[in-house]
Design a protein around this motif. Structure first.
Motif, short mmCIF file in Angstrom:
data_model
loop_
_atom_site.label_atom_id
_atom_site.label_comp_id
_atom_site.label_asym_id
_atom_site.label_seq_id
_atom_site.Cartn_x
_atom_site.Cartn_y
_atom_site.Cartn_z
N PHE A 115 0.85 -1.18 0.00
CA PHE A 115 0.00 0.00 0.00
C PHE A 115 0.89 1.24 0.00
O PHE A 115 1.89 1.30 0.73
CB PHE A 115 -0.91 0.02 1.24
N GLY A 116 0.54 2.23 -0.80
CA GLY A 116 1.35 3.43 -0.84
C GLY A 116 0.64 4.57 -1.54
O GLY A 116 -0.47 4.44 -2.07
N ILE A 117 1.31 5.73 -1.52
CA ILE A 117 0.82 6.94 -2.19
C ILE A 117 1.80 7.32 -3.28
O ILE A 117 3.02 7.23 -3.09
CB ILE A 117 0.70 8.11 -1.18
N THR A 118 1.30 7.72 -4.42
CA THR A 118 2.16 8.25 -5.47
C THR A 118 1.54 9.52 -6.03
O THR A 118 0.31 9.61 -6.19
CB THR A 118 2.38 7.22 -6.60
N TYR A 119 2.39 10.52 -6.27
CA TYR A 119 1.93 11.77 -6.90
C TYR A 119 2.28 11.67 -8.37
O TYR A 119 3.41 11.94 -8.78
CB TYR A 119 2.61 12.97 -6.24
N SER A 120 1.33 11.24 -9.16
CA SER A 120 1.59 10.92 -10.56
C SER A 120 0.52 11.52 -11.47
O SER A 120 -0.53 11.98 -11.02
CB SER A 120 1.62 9.40 -10.77
N PHE A 121 0.83 11.48 -12.76
CA PHE A 121 -0.12 11.94 -13.76
C PHE A 121 -0.96 10.76 -14.25
O PHE A 121 -0.44 9.68 -14.49
CB PHE A 121 0.62 12.55 -14.95
N GLY B 142 1.55 22.41 -3.32
CA GLY B 142 2.47 22.52 -2.19
C GLY B 142 2.80 21.17 -1.58
O GLY B 142 3.95 20.90 -1.21
N GLU B 143 1.81 20.31 -1.50
CA GLU B 143 2.01 18.96 -0.98
C GLU B 143 2.92 18.16 -1.89
O GLU B 143 3.81 17.43 -1.43
CB GLU B 143 0.66 18.27 -0.82
N VAL B 144 2.72 18.31 -3.20
CA VAL B 144 3.56 17.61 -4.18
C VAL B 144 5.02 18.03 -4.02
O VAL B 144 5.94 17.21 -3.98
CB VAL B 144 3.08 17.88 -5.61
N LYS B 145 5.24 19.35 -3.94
CA LYS B 145 6.60 19.88 -3.81
C LYS B 145 7.29 19.34 -2.57
O LYS B 145 8.46 18.93 -2.60
CB LYS B 145 6.56 21.40 -3.78
N GLN B 146 6.56 19.31 -1.46
CA GLN B 146 7.12 18.83 -0.20
C GLN B 146 7.57 17.37 -0.30
O GLN B 146 8.69 17.02 0.08
CB GLN B 146 6.09 18.98 0.92
N HIS B 147 6.70 16.51 -0.84
CA HIS B 147 7.01 15.09 -0.91
C HIS B 147 8.05 14.78 -1.99
O HIS B 147 8.88 13.88 -1.81
CB HIS B 147 5.73 14.28 -1.14
N MET B 148 8.02 15.49 -3.08
CA MET B 148 9.02 15.26 -4.13
C MET B 148 10.41 15.66 -3.64
O MET B 148 11.41 15.02 -3.95
CB MET B 148 8.66 16.03 -5.39
N SER B 149 10.48 16.72 -2.84
CA SER B 149 11.78 17.13 -2.26
C SER B 149 12.30 16.05 -1.31
O SER B 149 13.50 15.75 -1.29
CB SER B 149 11.62 18.45 -1.52
#
Length: 459
Positions: free
Chosen positions: A306-312, A445-452
């Motif tokens: 189980f996980g989260i991904t910030y994807s298109f 903002g959430e994407v930037k935080q997790h991608m960093s």
């Protein structure tokens, strides 16, 4: 009334090891500050007879002996002390309650006994087939459907189970709050009544027996498995304990029929469609991955990930015909059905011959992509799809082609926060299959935080 025989007899016994417990230690009452060590194993020397062996001694002797053989080995016990006792629980010793039920037991001690592997090939050839003969009547077992149907009525019961192996989970080690080390392995079982049922192993010996098993090609007869109600799962679970004897691929008619069924249902794809390990609450999923990390971790772990991904979202065919977007499936086997049918057309469906119970909803395959790769053909189904799209199936059917296309481009090529479950799937080219548990447009903002944070991990 029967009474315990006062005499001890010394004999030589040769047999095949069909069961074995972990080594345990206890304070030695005669030598304060010292420990005594013990483990047990079960020996079979003929189709109808088996016997328990208890081993006691110091650390070096017991652990050395325990590591010298495994289940399936042919051992030769020389000068073993035979102790007669009664097959009645009231007359059994406390230790006997944790052993398979037999009419005699053997006692192995360093001073009076020897245990070694048999070297005589004629004896080995005679003994090896016995490993595939259950220690209980091959017709005396519960189906998984019986267990589920009885539910909590069986809580605490010890029963026999005949089932096929669906999957072998990941071996886990842990340390308890009081510093004791333990281990755990979960095996998923199935038969012609239930397509997924949990079997939990806590003992290292049982885990070593289970780990090499080939899923979908192995049938088990588990004598004396403990059945209990798991409140976390809200369902029944079987557990292997020190009384249990596991027979792999039993040489019985019942096992042969189940093996044939397992092969057919595996080839049909029904196991993949029903392979839905228990979901966890979406809010409890916190680990963030790139797509490549998801795929790599999923291939290394045979259990659900189980996980989260910030994807298109890179594929979302909402502008296809409604029949390709909204589908009806059998509630029992997940096969596609048409609404005008009275029964499921899948010949291997557990509900075959019964009035079909079906559900209709969004049934999409989507791709999602980030800078590391693409995960193809992930399931996006109702009710998750309805929540993500903000549209019910009835509302979707009434939309024009232009409105459906507009809905598609609301998500397509937009960065989304996707909660996903990844499971093994031999039918998929990648060997894994993804299921979307939740999906929404991501906050920048959430994407930037997790991608960093992910970039820092790579550095």
């Amino acid at each position: 009334m029967h009474s315990r025989c006062p005499c001890n007899v010394f004999q030589k016994v040769a047999g095949i090891i069909i069961g074995k417990t972990d080594v345990k230690s206890f304070p030695d009452r005669k030598n304060i500050g010292m420990d005594r060590f013990t483990f047990g194993f079960t020996v079979k020397d003929s189709p109808d007879f088996f016997i328990n062996v208890s081993t006691w001694g110091n650390d070096a002797y017991v652990n050395g002996l325990a590591s010298s053989f495994n289940i399936g080995d042919c051992g030769e016990k020389v000068s073993l002390k035979v102790v007669n006792y009664i097959m009645m629980l009231g007359n059994r010793t406390k230790g006997d309650r944790f052993c398979p039920m037999v009419s005699k037991k053997l006692l192995v001690t360093e001073a009076h006994s020897q245990v070694c592997l048999c070297a005589d090939m004629d004896t080995i050839d005679r003994l090896l087939p016995l490993i595939h003969l259950p220690v209980k009547d091959s017709r005396d077992f519960y189906s998984l459907g019986d267990i589920v149907a009885n539910g909590q009525k069986l809580d605490g019961s010890v029963i026999n189970i005949l089932a096929a192996v669906k999957s072998v989970g990941h071996f886990k080690q842990f340390t308890t709050s009081d510093g004791r080390r333990g281990q755990r392995l979960e095996v998923r079982l199935f038969d012609d009544s239930v397509l997924s049922f949990p079997l939990v192993c806590w003992d290292r010996e049982a885990i070593q027996l289970m780990q090499p098993l080939i899923p979908r090609e192995t049938v088990l007869f588990i004598a004396d498995a403990k059945i209990s109600f798991d409140s976390f799962r809200s369902g029944m679970v079987a557990t292997v304990n020190s009384k249990s004897i596991i027979t792999v691929n039993p040489d019985t008619r019942e096992a042969s029929l189940l093996f044939s069924y397992a092969k057919e249902v595996s080839e049909s794809g029904a196991l993949d469609q029903d392979d839905m390990p228990e979901d966890v609450p979406v809010e409890s999923i916190t680990d963030v991955y790139t797509v490549s990390q998801l795929m790599q971790k999923a291939r290394e772990n045979p259990e659900a990930l189980f996980g989260i991904t910030y994807s298109f979202i890179s594929k979302l065919d909402l502008d296809s015909s409604a029949s390709k977007v909204i589908k009806t499936r059998c509630s029992k086997c997940k096969f596609l059905v048409t609404e005008d049918l009275n029964s499921c057309i899948n010949q291997l469906c557990p509900g075959k011959g019964q009035i079909v119970s079906a559900t209709t909803g969004f049934d999409l395959l989507v791709d999602f992509t980030d800078h590391t790769g693409t995960l193809h053909a992930c399931s996006l189904r109702s009710p998750v799809a309805e929540k993500a799209l903000g549209c019910t199936t009835e509302e979707f059917i009434s939309l024009t082609d232009g409105e459906r296309t507009a809905m598609k481009w609301k998500f397509l090529l937009e960065r989304c926060k996707i909660y996903v479950k990844i499971i093994p799937s031999p039918k998929m080219k990648s060997g894994i299959r993804g299921m979307v548990l939740d999906c929404s447009l991501a906050d920048p903002g959430e994407v930037k935080q997790h991608m960093s944070a992910l970039l820092q991990q790579r550095l």
